[in-house]
Scaffold this motif. Structure first.
Motif, PDB file in Angstrom:
ATOM      1  N   ALA A  76      12.937  57.125 -33.613  1.00 18.32           N
ATOM      2  CA  ALA A  76      13.983  56.323 -32.990  1.00 18.32           C
ATOM      3  C   ALA A  76      13.464  55.442 -31.858  1.00 18.32           C
ATOM      4  CB  ALA A  76      15.090  57.231 -32.461  1.00 18.32           C
ATOM      5  N   CYS A  77      12.142  55.392 -31.667  1.00 16.55           N
ATOM      6  CA  CYS A  77      11.598  54.442 -30.688  1.00 16.55           C
ATOM      7  C   CYS A  77      11.864  53.020 -31.178  1.00 16.55           C
ATOM      8  CB  CYS A  77      10.098  54.660 -30.505  1.00 16.55           C
ATOM      9  SG  CYS A  77       9.690  56.173 -29.620  1.00 16.55           S
ATOM     10  N   ILE A  78      12.078  52.125 -30.239  1.00 14.85           N
ATOM     11  CA  ILE A  78      12.481  50.763 -30.594  1.00 14.85           C
ATOM     12  C   ILE A  78      11.265  49.939 -30.987  1.00 14.85           C
ATOM     13  CG2 ILE A  78      13.615  48.675 -29.745  1.00 14.85           C
ATOM     14  CD1 ILE A  78      15.136  50.532 -27.790  1.00 14.85           C
ATOM     15  N   PRO A  79      11.314  49.276 -32.136  1.00 13.55           N
ATOM     16  CA  PRO A  79      10.172  48.479 -32.578  1.00 13.55           C
ATOM     17  C   PRO A  79      10.042  47.188 -31.773  1.00 13.55           C
ATOM     18  CG  PRO A  79      12.009  48.220 -34.090  1.00 13.55           C
ATOM     19  CD  PRO A  79      12.416  49.275 -33.097  1.00 13.55           C
ATOM     20  N   ASP A  80       8.840  46.587 -31.873  1.00 10.24           N
ATOM     21  CA  ASP A  80       7.678  47.187 -32.502  1.00 10.24           C
ATOM     22  C   ASP A  80       7.165  48.338 -31.643  1.00 10.24           C
ATOM     23  OD1 ASP A  80       7.443  45.772 -34.858  1.00 10.24           O
ATOM     24  OD2 ASP A  80       6.333  44.155 -33.938  1.00 10.24           O
ATOM     25  N   CYS A  81       6.765  49.417 -32.298  1.00  7.85           N
ATOM     26  CA  CYS A  81       6.325  50.590 -31.566  1.00  7.85           C
ATOM     27  C   CYS A  81       5.227  51.290 -32.349  1.00  7.85           C
ATOM     28  CB  CYS A  81       7.489  51.540 -31.304  1.00  7.85           C
ATOM     29  SG  CYS A  81       8.347  52.070 -32.822  1.00  7.85           S
ATOM     30  N   GLY A  82       4.371  51.991 -31.641  1.00 12.35           N
ATOM     31  CA  GLY A  82       3.303  52.721 -32.293  1.00 12.35           C
ATOM     32  C   GLY A  82       2.232  53.118 -31.313  1.00 12.35           C
ATOM     33  N   HIS A  83       1.176  53.730 -31.826  1.00 14.34           N
ATOM     34  CA  HIS A  83       0.073  54.157 -30.968  1.00 14.34           C
ATOM     35  C   HIS A  83      -1.218  54.157 -31.770  1.00 14.34           C
ATOM     36  CE1 HIS A  83       1.585  57.958 -32.820  1.00 14.34           C
ATOM     37  NE2 HIS A  83       0.283  58.207 -32.956  1.00 14.34           N
ATOM     38  N   THR A  84      -2.309  54.132 -31.042  1.00 12.78           N
ATOM     39  CA  THR A  84      -3.621  54.251 -31.667  1.00 12.78           C
ATOM     40  C   THR A  84      -4.516  55.045 -30.731  1.00 12.78           C
ATOM     41  OG1 THR A  84      -5.505  53.048 -32.625  1.00 12.78           O
ATOM     42  CG2 THR A  84      -4.467  52.056 -30.699  1.00 12.78           C
ATOM     43  N   GLY A  85      -5.305  55.941 -31.296  1.00 12.36           N
ATOM     44  CA  GLY A  85      -6.158  56.781 -30.465  1.00 12.36           C
ATOM     45  C   GLY A  85      -7.539  56.944 -31.046  1.00 12.36           C
ATOM     46  N   ARG A  86      -8.454  57.247 -30.172  1.00 13.94           N
ATOM     47  CA  ARG A  86      -9.837  57.558 -30.531  1.00 13.94           C
ATOM     48  C   ARG A  86     -10.371  58.416 -29.392  1.00 13.94           C
ATOM     49  NH1 ARG A  86     -11.537  51.269 -30.066  1.00 13.94           N
ATOM     50  NH2 ARG A  86      -9.521  51.171 -31.116  1.00 13.94           N
ATOM     51  N   PRO A  87     -11.534  59.033 -29.530  1.00 18.08           N
ATOM     52  CA  PRO A  87     -12.038  59.864 -28.435  1.00 18.08           C
ATOM     53  C   PRO A  87     -12.079  59.109 -27.110  1.00 18.08           C
ATOM     54  CG  PRO A  87     -13.336  60.230 -30.396  1.00 18.08           C
ATOM     55  CD  PRO A  87     -12.418  59.087 -30.718  1.00 18.08           C
ATOM     56  N   GLY A  88     -11.423  59.654 -26.111  1.00 19.70           N
ATOM     57  CA  GLY A  88     -11.453  59.073 -24.769  1.00 19.70           C
ATOM     58  C   GLY A  88     -10.396  58.052 -24.469  1.00 19.70           C
ATOM     59  N   VAL A  89      -9.533  57.717 -25.428  1.00 24.35           N
ATOM     60  CA  VAL A  89      -8.507  56.712 -25.136  1.00 24.35           C
ATOM     61  C   VAL A  89      -7.364  56.794 -26.141  1.00 24.35           C
ATOM     62  CG1 VAL A  89      -9.669  54.945 -26.520  1.00 24.35           C
ATOM     63  CG2 VAL A  89      -8.059  54.249 -24.741  1.00 24.35           C
ATOM     64  N   SER A  90      -6.157  56.567 -25.651  1.00 25.36           N
ATOM     65  CA  SER A  90      -4.988  56.406 -26.506  1.00 25.36           C
ATOM     66  C   SER A  90      -4.135  55.303 -25.900  1.00 25.36           C
ATOM     67  CB  SER A  90      -4.170  57.700 -26.591  1.00 25.36           C
ATOM     68  OG  SER A  90      -2.987  57.495 -27.361  1.00 25.36           O
TER      69      SER A  90
END
Length: 333
Positions: free
Chosen positions: A145-159
């Protein structure tokens, strides 16, 4: 709140005018539709924003940087020295910060800690949260139910994550820039925010920003912070956050002065950062003291002392606290 046919949470908007667009989970809104979103409902929203949590691989520092069109977004950022960092946003539930850090401190992984808190949250579909552990592991959640555009991306040491943004390019730009940037953790986090804003940022505009950085040393007291800066309401919050960081960094540099410190360079840096002239003079005196040059330290402070007799009281405290050599006081007159 109500539920749609597929049982995803939805918002009930009252008082919508003709032509206004209702907010539905997962809706794909074009630029024209975003212009027609129901304004009173937007005013009642929690913090809708973009943020980044990151770790300095060299010294272990942990930090959070965040920017939003919402007022006072600083409460989204949480961190503990040597433990981890948390960004909690989107109809913000602040308890993810302290409770998440408690779980990380107890040895839970970011994924397990986040899962535990989400399980107990009936409104999890509205939340967006990112956890970062001291060893660089990350976990993030973007609710349905988060309002678009929405999302996330992660890798070691950062999100990097965001909601109510111009496009998915925003959170990807933040993460990519952080990974490629050089400098201190604070500088890399600020660069990530700038990149996210350049990629479109929060589609409603901008209002507030914050930067929180803590040591990677778990022996540090929990209230100790390398940087804890907030811009609650400003037309250009990222510019203002950078200005505050320059000032804070100039003050922080004093802690590292030694016999190799260039006095004139530090004076130039302090003045360029915007420190007031009495603090520029104190910067010079501390640098001179680190060289063992008491006469130079006194010479730098003398104009300030002569401007008002009350300054001598302040300088006596500087001596007692070890900021400048004791012999400086005798040389001020």
């Amino acid at each position: 709140m109500a539920a749609t046919g597929d049982r995803r949470p939805a918002l009930v908007l009252r008082g919508c005018r003709r032509g206004e667009v209702a907010l539905e989970p997962g809706a794909c809104l074009g630029p024209e539709q975003r212009e027609r979103l129901h304004e009173p409902s937007l005013a009642r929203l929690g913090s809708v924003t973009y943020s980044i949590v990151g770790r300095d691989e060299a010294n272990g520092e942990l930090g959070v940087a965040v920017q939003s069109r919402a007022f006072g977004v600083g409460f989204c950022a949480w961190a503990l020295p040597g433990v981890g960092a948390v960004a909690t946003q989107s109809f913000t539930e602040r308890s993810y910060g302290p409770r998440g850090l408690d779980l990380l401190a107890a040895g839970e992984s970011p994924a397990d800690a986040l899962a535990q808190l989400l399980e107990a949250d009936e409104q999890r579909d509205f939340r967006q949260v990112a956890f970062l552990a001291a060893d660089g592991r990350t976990a993030a959640h973007t609710g349905a139910a988060c309002i678009p555009d929405c999302g996330h991306t992660g890798r070691p040491g950062v999100s990097a994550q965001g909601n109510m943004l111009a496009s998915p390019a925003v959170w990807h730009a933040a993460a990519d820039t952080f990974a490629a940037a050089e400098g201190t953790l604070a500088e890399r986090l600020l660069a990530a925010l700038d990149a996210a804003e350049e990629a479109g940022g929060d589609f409603r505009g901008r209002e507030s920003a914050a930067l929180l950085v803590v040591s990677g040393d778990r022996e540090e007291e929990p209230w100790q912070r390398a940087f804890d800066l907030r811009v609650d309401n400003h037309a250009e919050p990222l510019h203002e956050l950078r200005r505050l960081h320059r000032i804070a960094a100039a003050y922080r540099r004093r802690r590292g002065f030694d016999a190799q410190t260039s006095l004139e360079e530090e004076v130039e840096l302090a003045r360029a950062a915007g420190l007031p002239e009495d603090q520029v003079a104190l910067t010079a005196a501390i640098a001179a003291g680190a060289h063992g040059d008491v006469d130079e330290a006194a010479a730098r402070l003398r104009p300030v002392a002569e401007s008002d007799p009350r300054w001598r009281e302040a300088m006596e405290r500087y001596v007692r606290l070890g900021f400048v050599p004791a012999a400086v006081l005798d040389r001020l007159s």
